[in-house]
Structures are given as structure tokens and as C-alpha cells.
Design a protein around this motif. Structure first.
Motif, short mmCIF file in Angstrom:
data_model
loop_
_atom_site.label_atom_id
_atom_site.label_comp_id
_atom_site.label_asym_id
_atom_site.label_seq_id
_atom_site.Cartn_x
_atom_site.Cartn_y
_atom_site.Cartn_z
N THR A 24 0.89 -1.23 0.04
CA THR A 24 0.07 -0.02 0.02
C THR A 24 0.83 1.13 0.14
OG1 THR A 24 -0.13 -0.24 2.50
CG2 THR A 24 -2.06 -0.93 1.13
N GLY A 25 1.92 1.20 0.92
CA GLY A 25 3.06 2.51 0.76
C GLY A 25 3.59 2.54 -0.75
N VAL A 26 4.05 1.82 -1.37
CA VAL A 26 4.66 1.77 -2.53
C VAL A 26 3.63 2.36 -3.50
CG1 VAL A 26 6.05 1.11 -4.41
CG2 VAL A 26 6.61 0.56 -1.98
N VAL A 27 2.49 1.41 -3.61
CA VAL A 27 1.45 1.80 -4.72
C VAL A 27 0.93 3.13 -4.53
CG1 VAL A 27 -0.60 1.06 -5.84
CG2 VAL A 27 1.23 -0.75 -5.31
N GLY A 28 0.47 3.34 -3.22
CA GLY A 28 -0.21 4.63 -2.95
C GLY A 28 0.79 5.73 -3.07
N GLY A 29 1.96 5.66 -2.43
CA GLY A 29 2.52 6.78 -2.70
C GLY A 29 3.10 7.27 -3.99
N ALA A 30 3.25 6.23 -4.96
CA ALA A 30 3.68 6.57 -6.31
C ALA A 30 2.20 7.16 -7.21
CB ALA A 30 3.86 5.03 -7.05
N ALA A 31 1.13 6.64 -6.77
CA ALA A 31 -0.11 7.24 -7.17
C ALA A 31 -0.32 8.79 -6.84
CB ALA A 31 -1.33 6.42 -6.86
N ARG A 32 -0.06 8.79 -5.47
CA ARG A 32 -0.19 10.18 -4.96
C ARG A 32 0.97 11.29 -5.48
NH1 ARG A 32 1.94 12.02 0.55
NH2 ARG A 32 0.44 13.75 1.12
N GLY A 33 2.06 10.72 -5.70
CA GLY A 33 3.03 11.49 -6.25
C GLY A 33 2.71 11.98 -7.56
N ALA A 34 2.21 10.75 -8.61
CA ALA A 34 1.78 11.04 -9.89
C ALA A 34 0.87 12.28 -10.04
CB ALA A 34 1.21 9.92 -10.42
N VAL A 35 -0.26 12.08 -9.08
CA VAL A 35 -1.52 13.10 -9.16
C VAL A 35 -0.92 14.53 -8.90
CG1 VAL A 35 -3.77 13.76 -8.11
CG2 VAL A 35 -2.97 11.33 -8.75
N PHE A 36 0.10 14.69 -7.82
CA PHE A 36 0.76 16.02 -7.60
C PHE A 36 1.44 16.57 -8.68
CE2 PHE A 36 -0.27 15.37 -3.24
CZ PHE A 36 0.06 16.49 -2.66
N ALA A 37 2.07 15.47 -9.30
CA ALA A 37 3.02 16.04 -10.57
C ALA A 37 2.11 16.62 -11.80
CB ALA A 37 3.88 14.86 -10.95
N VAL A 38 0.78 15.81 -11.97
CA VAL A 38 -0.16 16.14 -12.87
C VAL A 38 -0.79 17.50 -12.36
CG1 VAL A 38 -2.27 15.81 -13.98
CG2 VAL A 38 -0.58 13.84 -13.87
N VAL A 39 -1.24 17.74 -11.32
CA VAL A 39 -1.82 19.17 -10.85
C VAL A 39 -0.57 20.18 -11.19
CG1 VAL A 39 -2.18 20.55 -9.05
CG2 VAL A 39 -3.07 18.15 -9.03
N GLY A 40 0.86 19.87 -10.73
CA GLY A 40 1.71 20.90 -11.17
C GLY A 40 1.96 21.27 -12.56
N VAL A 41 1.85 20.30 -13.38
CA VAL A 41 2.05 20.34 -14.93
C VAL A 41 0.90 21.42 -15.30
CG1 VAL A 41 1.70 19.35 -17.14
CG2 VAL A 41 3.14 18.18 -15.44
N PHE A 42 -0.38 21.21 -14.85
CA PHE A 42 -1.41 22.11 -15.54
C PHE A 42 -1.29 23.38 -15.04
CE2 PHE A 42 -3.83 18.09 -15.98
CZ PHE A 42 -4.12 18.07 -17.41
N ILE A 43 -0.69 23.87 -13.57
CA ILE A 43 -0.48 25.02 -13.03
C ILE A 43 0.48 25.60 -13.92
CG2 ILE A 43 0.28 26.33 -11.11
CD1 ILE A 43 -1.03 24.08 -9.41
N THR A 44 1.70 25.06 -14.16
CA THR A 44 2.75 25.45 -15.17
C THR A 44 2.38 25.81 -16.48
OG1 THR A 44 4.19 24.07 -14.02
CG2 THR A 44 5.17 25.09 -16.06
N ARG A 45 1.45 25.10 -17.00
CA ARG A 45 0.88 25.38 -18.53
C ARG A 45 0.01 26.64 -18.11
NH1 ARG A 45 -2.95 20.92 -21.01
NH2 ARG A 45 -0.98 19.95 -20.88
N ALA A 46 -0.74 26.79 -17.09
CA ALA A 46 -1.43 28.20 -16.83
C ALA A 46 -0.55 29.34 -17.10
CB ALA A 46 -2.32 27.98 -15.50
N ALA A 47 0.42 29.09 -16.47
CA ALA A 47 1.50 30.37 -16.23
C ALA A 47 2.18 30.55 -17.91
CB ALA A 47 2.78 30.03 -15.50
#
Length: 279
Positions: free
Chosen positions: A205-228
Motif C-alpha cells: 500500500t505504501g509503494v503503490v499509494g505513494g507512487a499514485a499520490r506523487g503522480a497526481v501531484f505532478a499532474v496538478v503541477g504540470v497544469f499549473i505550469t501550463r496556466a503560467a
């Protein structure tokens, strides 16, 4: 008793209070409350992946699901109180240092202070929702992200501020995923007190969950960077829109289902942390 303790007796008393079992219990309730939120968000996202477009796969959507249950109001208040415990524990780490090696370093104490501020905001939104101010907790995170981005872009140097914030979130996402894959959380666990099955459950759960959580954070960051880059605040996305974007990839809804299951796994990992983390 040393000279420092004599000079600052209030500090010794405060540290003793922070190290008490009450703060440890509060931290464990906080992890459990975080687990509830992530499991619910993951389940909502899974429903979206399999064709149910209703509901928001974010904190607001999770609160709405809880409120619709029998004794929903009680559940919301319990969740809010649990998250208060998380905020208090992080505050104690910021003031007096965290458990484990290097817990008193300034960098880690600043990180704990930032987490305390974040959880204080989450607590406010949850408790306001529980008190009947539904707009405080269940408003669209996507719209909030667009509104905040629009205000930031209007500031002097706003495009740089938003771009740096987006890049920072991308880096944070990669960092979160990387630490999960490398199982850095092991140093915080009472490994000696865990059985083989408990370690396996925590690692999966830690590896799978942490990887998924990190992926979602990264995608949110990509969209914010695109907005800039485009100077278009509507390009920014909150958690719900970011999750839905996974379904727009060539893999279709299956990638969203995989990420959603990962977020639910992170919720289960939070339950394990509530039991086995050193606090």
C-alpha cells in the motif's frame, strides 16, 4: 537538570506535554482521518473511471459522501477532530522536533510547520462543512485552483510566481513518488513490532499509494505550469480535473482506474501508519 532546563522551565514542561501519549494518540487519529479521505477519493475516482461521471474526486466529494451516510454529521465531526490531531502533532514537530534521527533539524521543522498550516486549512474546511457551511468544504477544488491561479497571475511577476509554484508541485510529486518506491517510510515505522504480513501490507500500500499520490501531484503541477505559460488560469486544474485527465490518455479510463486504486491504497497505508508509525 541542566542549566538550560533551569533557565527555561516552561520549555521543558511544554516538551513533556508534547511527548505525552495524548499527542501520540492525536497523531494516530490524524493518520486514520487522512486515510478515510484518500480511500473515499480513490473510490469516487474509480466510479468515474467506470462511467459514473457524478461526484467530485477530491476532498469536497469525499465530504459529500460522508454526509450522505447514516450519522453523516457525526462522521464529519469525527473526521474533523481527527485532522485536528494531525495538525497539532505537526505543530509539535515544528516547535520541538520530530521523532527519529535528525528530527530537530531546521529543515524538517520547517516542513512540519508547512504541513501544520496545510492541515489547519483542511480542518477548517471540514469543520465548516460539518457545521453546515457546505461551500467551505465541498466547493469545487478545480474552480478554487482556477480562482487562485487567476489572482496570482494578476500580481506583479505573476506568471513567474505561478510557473515556479507549478514546477515546485511537479518536483514535490516526483519526490513523493520516489520516496515511496524507495520505501523511505521504513525509518518511521516500528518494523520490529510488525509481523511479515503487516510489513508486506504496508509495503504494497505504501509503494503503490505513494507512487499514485506523487503522480497526481505532478499532474496538478504540470497544469499549473501550463496556466503560467499560456497566461490562462482555466488551464489550472484541481484534484478532480487532474484525475479525470488520466482518462483522456491513449489508455482511456484504465489509467484513471489504476491511479484511483493507488489513491485508495494510500488511504490504507495511512491506516497502517496510524498503527505502526513512531510518533
Amino acid at each position: 537538570m541542566n542549566t538550560r532546563t533551569l533557565s527555561f522551565p516552561w520549555r521543558a514542561r511544554a516538551r513533556g506535554a508534547v511527548n505525552s501519549s495524548a499527542v501520540g494518540i492525536a497523531a494516530r487519529w490524524g493518520f486514520a482521518a487522512r486515510g478515510v479521505l484518500y480511500v473515499l477519493v480513490g473510490l469516487i475516482a474509480l466510479r468515474i473511471a467506470f462511467g459514473d461521471s457524478g461526484g467530485q474526486a477530491d476532498r469536497g466529494g469525499a465530504l459529500a459522501v460522508l454526509s450522505a451516510q447514516p450519522l453523516g454529521s457525526v462522521l464529519l465531526w469525527a473526521l474533523g477532530v481527527g485532522l485536528v490531531g494531525m495538525a497539532v502533532w505537526r505543530l509539535s514537530e515544528a516547535l520541538f522536533g520530530a521523532a527519529g534521527e535528525g528530527g530537530h533539524k531546521a529543515r524538517k521543522r520547517l516542513a512540519s510547520a508547512a504541513r501544520c498550516v496545510f492541515y489547519a486549512f483542511v480542518v477548517y474546511s471540514v469543520l465548516m462543512f460539518a457545521a453546515g457551511e457546505s461551500g467551505s468544504g465541498s466547493g469545487s477544488g478545480d474552480q478554487q485552483s482556477k480562482d487562485v491561479t487567476a489572482r496570482a497571475l494578476d500580481l506583479p511577476g505573476g506568471r513567474w510566481l505561478v510557473g515556479l509554484a507549478g514546477a515546485g508541485i511537479v518536483v514535490a510529486g516526483v519526490w513523493i513518488a520516489g520516496r515511496a518506491v524507495l520505501r523511505k517510510y521504513h525509518k518511521h515505522l516500528k518494523l520490529g513490532a510488525m509481523s511479515r504480513k503487516e510489513r508486506r501490507f504496508t509495503d504494497v500500500t505504501g509503494v503503490v499509494g505513494g507512487a499514485a499520490r506523487g503522480a497526481v501531484f505532478a499532474v496538478v503541477g504540470v497544469f499549473i505550469t501550463r496556466a503560467a505559460l499560456t497566461y490562462e488560469p482555466n488551464e489550472a486544474k484541481g484534484l478532480d480535473d487532474a484525475l479525470r485527465s488520466f482518462a483522456e490518455t491513449p489508455t482511456g479510463p484504465w489509467l484513471l482506474a489504476l491511479v484511483a486504486a493507488g489513491l485508495a491504497c494510500f488511504g490504507l497505508f495511512s491506516f497502517a501508519m496510524a498503527r505502526w508509525r513512531r510518533v
